[in-house]
Design a protein around this motif. Structure first.
Motif, mmCIF file in Angstrom:
data_model
loop_
_atom_site.group_PDB
_atom_site.id
_atom_site.type_symbol
_atom_site.label_atom_id
_atom_site.label_comp_id
_atom_site.label_asym_id
_atom_site.label_seq_id
_atom_site.Cartn_x
_atom_site.Cartn_y
_atom_site.Cartn_z
ATOM 1 N N ILE A 171 0.861 -1.328 -0.048
ATOM 2 C CA ILE A 171 0.059 -0.107 0.022
ATOM 3 C C ILE A 171 0.945 1.179 -0.080
ATOM 4 O O ILE A 171 0.320 2.265 -0.133
ATOM 5 C CB ILE A 171 -0.804 0.133 1.098
ATOM 6 N N VAL A 180 7.604 -1.677 3.956
ATOM 7 C CA VAL A 180 8.628 -2.250 3.136
ATOM 8 C C VAL A 180 7.934 -3.770 3.167
ATOM 9 O O VAL A 180 7.690 -4.184 4.402
ATOM 10 C CB VAL A 180 9.854 -2.459 3.610
ATOM 11 N N GLU A 181 7.928 -4.629 2.127
ATOM 12 C CA GLU A 181 7.262 -5.912 2.391
ATOM 13 C C GLU A 181 8.110 -7.021 2.503
ATOM 14 O O GLU A 181 8.650 -7.830 1.756
ATOM 15 C CB GLU A 181 6.436 -6.275 0.910
ATOM 16 N N LEU A 208 -4.100 0.448 12.764
ATOM 17 C CA LEU A 208 -2.756 0.619 12.588
ATOM 18 C C LEU A 208 -2.663 1.786 11.396
ATOM 19 O O LEU A 208 -1.629 2.468 11.447
ATOM 20 C CB LEU A 208 -2.069 -0.527 11.671
ATOM 21 N N GLN A 222 7.740 7.575 8.712
ATOM 22 C CA GLN A 222 7.617 5.980 8.310
ATOM 23 C C GLN A 222 6.364 5.619 9.070
ATOM 24 O O GLN A 222 6.574 5.464 10.475
ATOM 25 C CB GLN A 222 8.750 5.136 8.267
ATOM 26 N N ALA A 223 5.048 5.203 8.644
ATOM 27 C CA ALA A 223 4.110 4.695 9.363
ATOM 28 C C ALA A 223 4.707 3.651 10.064
ATOM 29 O O ALA A 223 5.436 2.885 9.779
ATOM 30 C CB ALA A 223 2.812 4.453 8.383
ATOM 31 N N VAL A 224 3.601 3.153 11.070
ATOM 32 C CA VAL A 224 4.233 2.055 11.933
ATOM 33 C C VAL A 224 3.839 0.661 10.876
ATOM 34 O O VAL A 224 4.295 -0.430 11.089
ATOM 35 C CB VAL A 224 3.100 1.968 13.246
ATOM 36 N N HIS A 225 2.782 0.954 10.250
ATOM 37 C CA HIS A 225 2.161 -0.337 9.767
ATOM 38 C C HIS A 225 3.247 -0.932 8.444
ATOM 39 O O HIS A 225 3.911 -0.196 8.070
ATOM 40 C CB HIS A 225 0.852 -0.153 9.155
ATOM 41 N N SER A 250 3.250 -3.275 4.635
ATOM 42 C CA SER A 250 2.972 -3.040 3.621
ATOM 43 C C SER A 250 1.480 -3.451 3.133
ATOM 44 O O SER A 250 0.659 -3.574 2.137
ATOM 45 C CB SER A 250 3.554 -3.890 2.449
ATOM 46 N N PRO A 299 -0.742 -6.458 2.517
ATOM 47 C CA PRO A 299 -0.706 -7.176 1.297
ATOM 48 C C PRO A 299 -2.217 -7.441 1.118
ATOM 49 O O PRO A 299 -2.703 -7.595 0.212
ATOM 50 C CB PRO A 299 0.084 -8.339 1.408
ATOM 51 N N ASP A 300 -3.199 -7.459 2.275
ATOM 52 C CA ASP A 300 -4.379 -8.093 2.020
ATOM 53 C C ASP A 300 -5.350 -6.988 1.570
ATOM 54 O O ASP A 300 -6.405 -7.216 1.259
ATOM 55 C CB ASP A 300 -4.897 -8.550 3.608
ATOM 56 N N ILE A 301 -4.691 -5.803 1.574
ATOM 57 C CA ILE A 301 -5.689 -4.772 0.826
ATOM 58 C C ILE A 301 -5.197 -3.731 -0.307
ATOM 59 O O ILE A 301 -5.616 -2.998 -0.763
ATOM 60 C CB ILE A 301 -6.366 -3.732 2.096
ATOM 61 N N ASP A 348 -10.793 0.415 7.619
ATOM 62 C CA ASP A 348 -10.340 -0.092 8.499
ATOM 63 C C ASP A 348 -10.981 0.474 9.864
ATOM 64 O O ASP A 348 -10.880 -0.241 11.083
ATOM 65 C CB ASP A 348 -8.734 0.187 8.694
HETATM 66 P P1 NAD Z 1 0.620 -5.116 8.263
HETATM 67 O O1 NAD Z 1 0.954 -3.601 9.276
HETATM 68 O O2 NAD Z 1 1.035 -4.830 6.939
HETATM 69 O O3 NAD Z 1 -0.898 -5.323 8.237
HETATM 70 C C1 NAD Z 1 -1.623 -5.772 9.397
HETATM 71 C C2 NAD Z 1 -3.168 -5.601 9.350
HETATM 72 O O4 NAD Z 1 -3.410 -4.020 9.346
HETATM 73 C C3 NAD Z 1 -3.605 -5.800 7.779
HETATM 74 O O5 NAD Z 1 -4.897 -6.621 8.037
HETATM 75 C C4 NAD Z 1 -3.512 -4.575 7.119
HETATM 76 O O6 NAD Z 1 -4.561 -4.613 6.207
HETATM 77 C C5 NAD Z 1 -4.024 -3.567 8.171
HETATM 78 N N1 NAD Z 1 -3.324 -2.379 7.870
HETATM 79 C C6 NAD Z 1 -2.181 -1.783 7.909
HETATM 80 N N2 NAD Z 1 -2.031 -0.708 7.497
HETATM 81 C C7 NAD Z 1 -3.060 -0.175 7.073
HETATM 82 C C8 NAD Z 1 -3.585 0.967 6.616
HETATM 83 N N3 NAD Z 1 -2.897 1.981 6.320
HETATM 84 N N4 NAD Z 1 -4.878 1.074 6.291
HETATM 85 C C9 NAD Z 1 -5.836 -0.011 6.508
HETATM 86 N N5 NAD Z 1 -5.099 -1.007 7.166
HETATM 87 C C10 NAD Z 1 -4.066 -1.258 7.413
HETATM 88 O O7 NAD Z 1 1.354 -6.212 9.056
HETATM 89 P P2 NAD Z 1 1.673 -7.518 8.285
HETATM 90 O O8 NAD Z 1 0.541 -8.204 7.551
HETATM 91 O O9 NAD Z 1 2.245 -8.379 9.480
HETATM 92 O O10 NAD Z 1 2.699 -7.378 7.378
HETATM 93 C C11 NAD Z 1 3.010 -7.236 5.848
HETATM 94 C C12 NAD Z 1 4.388 -7.064 5.502
HETATM 95 O O11 NAD Z 1 5.023 -5.741 5.834
HETATM 96 C C13 NAD Z 1 5.444 -8.119 5.901
HETATM 97 O O12 NAD Z 1 6.279 -8.226 4.737
HETATM 98 C C14 NAD Z 1 6.048 -7.304 7.125
HETATM 99 O O13 NAD Z 1 7.354 -7.739 7.304
HETATM 100 C C15 NAD Z 1 6.117 -5.730 6.467
HETATM 101 N N6 NAD Z 1 6.148 -4.770 7.577
HETATM 102 C C16 NAD Z 1 6.741 -3.914 7.262
HETATM 103 C C17 NAD Z 1 7.045 -2.721 8.154
HETATM 104 C C18 NAD Z 1 7.630 -1.173 7.801
HETATM 105 O O14 NAD Z 1 7.875 -1.204 6.674
HETATM 106 N N7 NAD Z 1 7.739 -0.502 8.656
HETATM 107 C C19 NAD Z 1 6.301 -2.834 9.215
HETATM 108 C C20 NAD Z 1 5.522 -3.898 9.717
HETATM 109 C C21 NAD Z 1 5.463 -4.835 8.644
#
Ligand code: NAD
Length: 366
Positions: A15, A76-77, A263, A279-282, A284, A286-288, A342
């Motif tokens: 995303i 970052v994925e 998140l 850099q946001a806490v969240h 990438s 992938p589900d959305i 979300d």
């Molecule tokens: P994630 O944070 O990507 O997602 C967790 C949940 O939160 C998912 O259901 C997702 O759809 C939701 N979500 C996250 N951000 C959102 C947003 N902005 N708006 C709406 N919904 C949001 O965590 P994950 O699935 O464990 O990780 C996916 C990939 O991201 C992995 O490769 C992981 O290593 C990586 N990762 C990167 C960082 C970073 O770059 N700072 C941080 C955490 C995870």
């Protein structure tokens, strides 16, 4: 307006290319309104850069960042990166270490209009960012996770006095600053597992106590990480600034994001003495990814944190004002019920972005 700040823009994966451009667009509107000159410098990084240049973080990107005051990095994925493959460096970990962005500052706040379990959460996790249980940050060559045999893995963690002292100093200075802004005493809680990791977390706690003695105006306590995660869920209002080591900080800050609704609302700044990276806490998500429904708030508020950091570092009121305008626009938009899925809403990323820009225009025109 003075000379523009050069701010790098690295969209990242998943995303990232959906939320980073929105964050930059909305932040630009706020910057213009506040009289803050910004030159945004788009740079390749992430899986798209790998496709194009054979490197997830091309050397030219790193070189250009050296001439910037700060930058924005999308998620970052990680799970699709293979550190053994040449050119597949993790941009997030590399940039934190390379530019010595030692403090990862992750606030969690409730917003009016966003349904949450608790009404008033307002805390910050300050996470050490350059060492700890992160294999890419601990050794000069190679990796600090070793597969000794088919069935045995050894993970090395580095904890140094220098890193512990400076992260504690950052946390206490932040607590003092928050206390002045909020008109109430500040508090720092050191989160650790020194009862088990006696040497590593013992050193971390020792450093926090030493620094606490230099900030008598800020209250200090400490808590084991397991108890901290229990109290965080039961009574988040007991925390103000939580300072901790790298991995615990990563986990607790996601937990704190859950307490405030998503998140998608959790921003962060990776700050050093010279540079800072929004850099946001969240991750990438992938589900959305690709559906146009990601919440850009976390990335946008991260840019606001970068503006605020620039304002403090350069004594620049325009940067501080721009940060305030972004924050107010986010509050007003969420309070109006403009919510991405979300948060239980139906607005798309693009609709949310337009609403933010309208809120900014309304606030600055009159
Ligand atoms: P994630 O944070 O990507 O997602 C967790 C949940 O939160 C998912 O259901 C997702 O759809 C939701 N979500 C996250 N951000 C959102 C947003 N902005 N708006 C709406 N919904 C949001 O965590 P994950 O699935 O464990 O990780 C996916 C990939 O991201 C992995 O490769 C992981 O290593 C990586 N990762 C990167 C960082 C970073 O770059 N700072 C941080 C955490 C995870």
């Amino acid at each position: 307006m003075g000379a523009p700040y050069r701010i790098g823009v690295l969209p990242g994966d998943g995303i990232g290319p959906e939320v980073v451009p929105v964050a930059v667009e909305v932040a630009s509107v706020a910057a213009r309104a506040a009289g803050l000159a910004v030159e945004w410098v788009e740079l390749p990084a992430g899986l798209a850069a790998y496709e194009q240049f054979g490197e997830t973080l091309p050397p030219q990107t790193v070189e250009t960042l050296r001439g910037c005051q700060g930058w924005v990095l999308g998620p970052v994925e990680h799970h699709r990166y293979d550190p053994r493959r040449p050119g597949m460096r993790n941009p997030s970990g590399f940039l934190r270490k390379h530019f010595d962005l030692y403090a990862n500052v992750r606030p969690a706040r409730t917003f009016p209009g966003v349904p949450t379990r608790y009404l008033h959460v307002d805390l910050v996790v300050v996470r050490e960012n350059t060492e700890g249980f992160y294999p890419d940050r601990n050794v000069l060559e190679g990796d600090a996770e070793l597969r000794v045999t088919q069935d045995v893995v050894v993970s090395l963690r580095v904890v140094t006095r220098q890193a512990c002292v400076r992260i504690a100093e950052y946390a206490f200075a932040l607590a003092a600053q928050r206390a002045a802004q909020r008109g109430r005493p500040g508090q720092v809680t050191a989160v650790h597992k020194a009862n088990v990791l006696r040497r590593g977390d013992g050193l971390f706690l020792e450093c926090c106590r030493e620094v606490a003695a230099r900030f008598p105006e800020v209250a200090f306590d400490d808590v084991h990480v397991d108890a901290a995660s229990y109290f965080l869920v039961r009574d988040p209002a007991r925390y103000d600034v939580m300072v901790t080591t790298n991995l615990f900080g990563d986990i607790l800050s996601d937990q704190a994001a859950g307490l405030v609704g998503s998140l998608g609302l959790a921003p962060s700044l990776n700050a050093g003495d010279r540079y800072a990276m929004a850099q946001a806490v969240h991750g990438s998500a992938p589900d959305i990814a690709g559906r146009g429904v990601a919440n850009p708030t976390a990335e946008l508020l991260s840019v606001a944190m970068l503006f605020e950091w620039l304002g403090r570092r350069h004594g620049d009121a325009a940067a501080t004002d721009a940060a305030g305008l972004v924050e107010d626009a986010v509050r007003a938009t969420l309070a109006r019920g403009v919510h991405t899925p979300d948060l239980g809403g139906t607005h798309t990323t693009a609709q949310f972005s337009r609403a933010l820009q309208e809120a900014l225009r309304a606030a600055t025109m009159g």
